[in-house]
Design a protein around this motif. Structure first.
Motif, PDB file in Angstrom:
ATOM      1  N   HIS A   1       0.815  -1.216   0.000  1.00  0.00           N
ATOM      2  CA  HIS A   1       0.000   0.000   0.000  1.00  0.00           C
ATOM      3  C   HIS A   1       0.845   1.263   0.000  1.00  0.00           C
ATOM      4  O   HIS A   1       0.435   2.306  -0.518  1.00  0.00           O
ATOM      5  CB  HIS A   1      -0.913  -0.034   1.230  1.00  0.00           C
ATOM      6  N   GLY A   2       2.017   1.193   0.588  1.00  0.00           N
ATOM      7  CA  GLY A   2       2.944   2.323   0.551  1.00  0.00           C
ATOM      8  C   GLY A   2       3.029   3.089   1.851  1.00  0.00           C
ATOM      9  O   GLY A   2       2.088   3.157   2.637  1.00  0.00           O
TER      10      GLY A   2
ATOM     11  N   PRO B   1      -1.912   0.128  -4.131  1.00  0.00           N
ATOM     12  CA  PRO B   1      -2.413  -1.254  -4.165  1.00  0.00           C
ATOM     13  C   PRO B   1      -2.820  -1.723  -2.767  1.00  0.00           C
ATOM     14  O   PRO B   1      -2.115  -1.487  -1.784  1.00  0.00           O
ATOM     15  CB  PRO B   1      -1.215  -2.041  -4.686  1.00  0.00           C
ATOM     16  N   ALA B   2      -3.972  -2.391  -2.685  1.00  0.00           N
ATOM     17  CA  ALA B   2      -4.493  -2.818  -1.392  1.00  0.00           C
ATOM     18  C   ALA B   2      -4.683  -4.323  -1.291  1.00  0.00           C
ATOM     19  O   ALA B   2      -4.565  -4.895  -0.211  1.00  0.00           O
ATOM     20  CB  ALA B   2      -5.826  -2.119  -1.101  1.00  0.00           C
ATOM     21  N   ASP B   3      -5.010  -4.979  -2.395  1.00  0.00           N
ATOM     22  CA  ASP B   3      -5.226  -6.426  -2.352  1.00  0.00           C
ATOM     23  C   ASP B   3      -4.949  -7.012  -3.721  1.00  0.00           C
ATOM     24  O   ASP B   3      -4.947  -6.299  -4.738  1.00  0.00           O
ATOM     25  CB  ASP B   3      -6.657  -6.753  -1.904  1.00  0.00           C
ATOM     26  N   VAL B   4      -4.735  -8.311  -3.746  1.00  0.00           N
ATOM     27  CA  VAL B   4      -4.581  -9.075  -4.984  1.00  0.00           C
ATOM     28  C   VAL B   4      -5.524 -10.270  -4.908  1.00  0.00           C
ATOM     29  O   VAL B   4      -5.835 -10.771  -3.825  1.00  0.00           O
ATOM     30  CB  VAL B   4      -3.131  -9.549  -5.189  1.00  0.00           C
TER      31      VAL B   4
ATOM     32  N   SER C   1      -6.548  -4.381  -6.427  1.00  0.00           N
ATOM     33  CA  SER C   1      -7.404  -3.262  -6.032  1.00  0.00           C
ATOM     34  C   SER C   1      -6.535  -2.068  -5.659  1.00  0.00           C
ATOM     35  O   SER C   1      -5.451  -2.208  -5.102  1.00  0.00           O
ATOM     36  CB  SER C   1      -8.310  -3.649  -4.863  1.00  0.00           C
ATOM     37  N   ASP C   2      -7.036  -0.870  -5.972  1.00  0.00           N
ATOM     38  CA  ASP C   2      -6.326   0.386  -5.727  1.00  0.00           C
ATOM     39  C   ASP C   2      -7.299   1.303  -4.989  1.00  0.00           C
ATOM     40  O   ASP C   2      -8.245   1.822  -5.576  1.00  0.00           O
ATOM     41  CB  ASP C   2      -5.894   0.981  -7.067  1.00  0.00           C
ATOM     42  N   ASP C   3      -7.070   1.498  -3.700  1.00  0.00           N
ATOM     43  CA  ASP C   3      -8.057   2.261  -2.928  1.00  0.00           C
ATOM     44  C   ASP C   3      -7.888   3.776  -3.066  1.00  0.00           C
ATOM     45  O   ASP C   3      -8.721   4.528  -2.580  1.00  0.00           O
ATOM     46  CB  ASP C   3      -8.056   1.843  -1.454  1.00  0.00           C
TER      47      ASP C   3
END
Length: 364
Positions: free
Chosen positions: A293-294, A336-339, A350-352
């Motif tokens: 996520h960063g 990015p949050a999930d794969v 997913s990109d929140d």
């Protein structure tokens, strides 16, 4: 699709096509042979994903809504984005089980019964349990059903660093009806992603390291549970070898389970899945994909990518960049949050930040 080498990673293909949706960053890069498309837009705060038995992709969010995405013609793009639940508290986690969709909402778990038959008239969320802690600090929960049919739920520490006591800082499991709670692992600051290795059945998870120890300490972790009740060190020991300045006094890091891999300081490793498909080249089969996520408080940003952890002779290798390009001149363009590995072997991300769901396919 046109491709040219990326300036940061030799041999990585810079993808310029199929990412022209509104608000979606251009210049995302993947290894040669892989392609990126936008599977869905307009999924604000998109976090955990789960796929139903009929192919529906369910997405939890930080915005109080739960989404259902359908790709009826199987062309790799979701034609419809439906809201199937509203007004929940941080319904980040979603897990599909026996036709039902389970949703985490901080202190509560809900279930939407027989959901794929009622996407246009979704049922009201039915309460499974309301006994989970109510703190929102690390209260957002990634959830998943294990091979044992139990629902696994993390309970993060309600702080950056503190002694969380017996009710926090752990991973638990429960029956689908919310009964039979059991502790699975302890000493976990905040896991927002876990999965079971198909070959061994062992549970692997990401764990976020604490803040305010500098830019380069401590590392986020990739951990593996070998037996119930293992303690992974929080708050006494970080990354397997670094005592906490306050809570580590008088403690020995050798008394706790070290990580399998250090993922890097402040990368915010969230969702992770084993690649179970056959669409990608053999070197990726059985590997772990991790959404980073960063960082939020590092001098220079770290994370903001999807990495892959491959295995060689049963040993996990250091993480390799896989999907990059979410940071430009220290500005975050996506998070990015999930794969999620789809049934056809492609990979969703997913990109929140942008509210987009990306689809990665291999087409050399």
């Amino acid at each position: 699709m046109r491709c040219k080498p990326h300036a940061l990673f030799a041999g990585v293909c810079l993808l310029l096509a199929h990412v022209a949706a509104a608000g979606v960053p251009t210049g995302l890069a993947l290894p040669p042979g892989f392609g990126l498309t936008v599977y869905a837009e307009s999924v604000p705060g998109a976090r955990e994903m789960a796929q139903g038995a009929q192919g529906t992709v369910f997405v939890g969010s930080t915005k109080g809504e739960v989404y259902a995405l359908t790709d009826a013609d199987h062309n790799g793009v979701a034609e419809r984005v439906r809201v199937i639940a509203r007004g929940l508290q941080l319904p980040v986690g979603v897990a599909f089980h026996d036709g039902d969709l389970y949703v985490s909402a901080v202190s509560r778990i809900y279930v939407l019964r027989d959901i794929e038959r009622h996407l246009d008239d979704p049922p009201a969320p039915e309460l499974v349990t309301d006994r989970l802690p109510g703190e929102t600090h690390h209260g957002w929960k990634f959830i998943a059903f294990g091979p044992d049919g139990a629902l696994y739920v993390p309970i993060g520490a309600p702080c950056n660093i503190c002694d969380p006591g017996p009710d926090h800082g752990k991973l638990i499991r429960m029956r689908p009806d919310g009964s039979g709670w059991q502790d699975v692992a302890l000493g976990i600051r905040n896991t927002v992603g876990f999965d079971w290795q198909p070959e061994t059945g062992r549970l692997w998870f990401t764990d976020n390291g604490r803040d305010l120890m500098g830019d380069d300490l401590p590392s986020d972790e990739l951990d593996r549970i070998d037996r119930p009740g293992q303690h992974f060190g929080y708050p006494y020991c970080h990354q397997g070898d670094t005592p906490d300045p306050e809570f580590g006094r008088g403690k020995d890091c050798r008394d706790y389970t070290p990580p399998v891999l250090k993922l890097g300081a402040h990368v915010a490793a969230l969702g992770m899945r084993f690649y179970t498909g056959t669409r990608f080249p053999p070197r990726y089969r059985g590997a772990i994909f991790i959404a980073e996520h960063g960082s939020w408080n590092r001098t220079r940003k770290a994370g903001y990518q999807v990495v892959v952890v491959r295995f060689e002779h049963g040993r996990a290798l250091p993480p390799e960049p896989f999907l990059i390009g979410f940071v430009r001149e220290e500005k975050a363009l996506g998070r990015p949050a999930d794969v999620l590995v789809l049934g056809d072997g492609s990979l969703l991300v997913s990109d929140d930040l942008t509210g987009a769901i990306y689809r990665i396919d291999y087409r050399p």
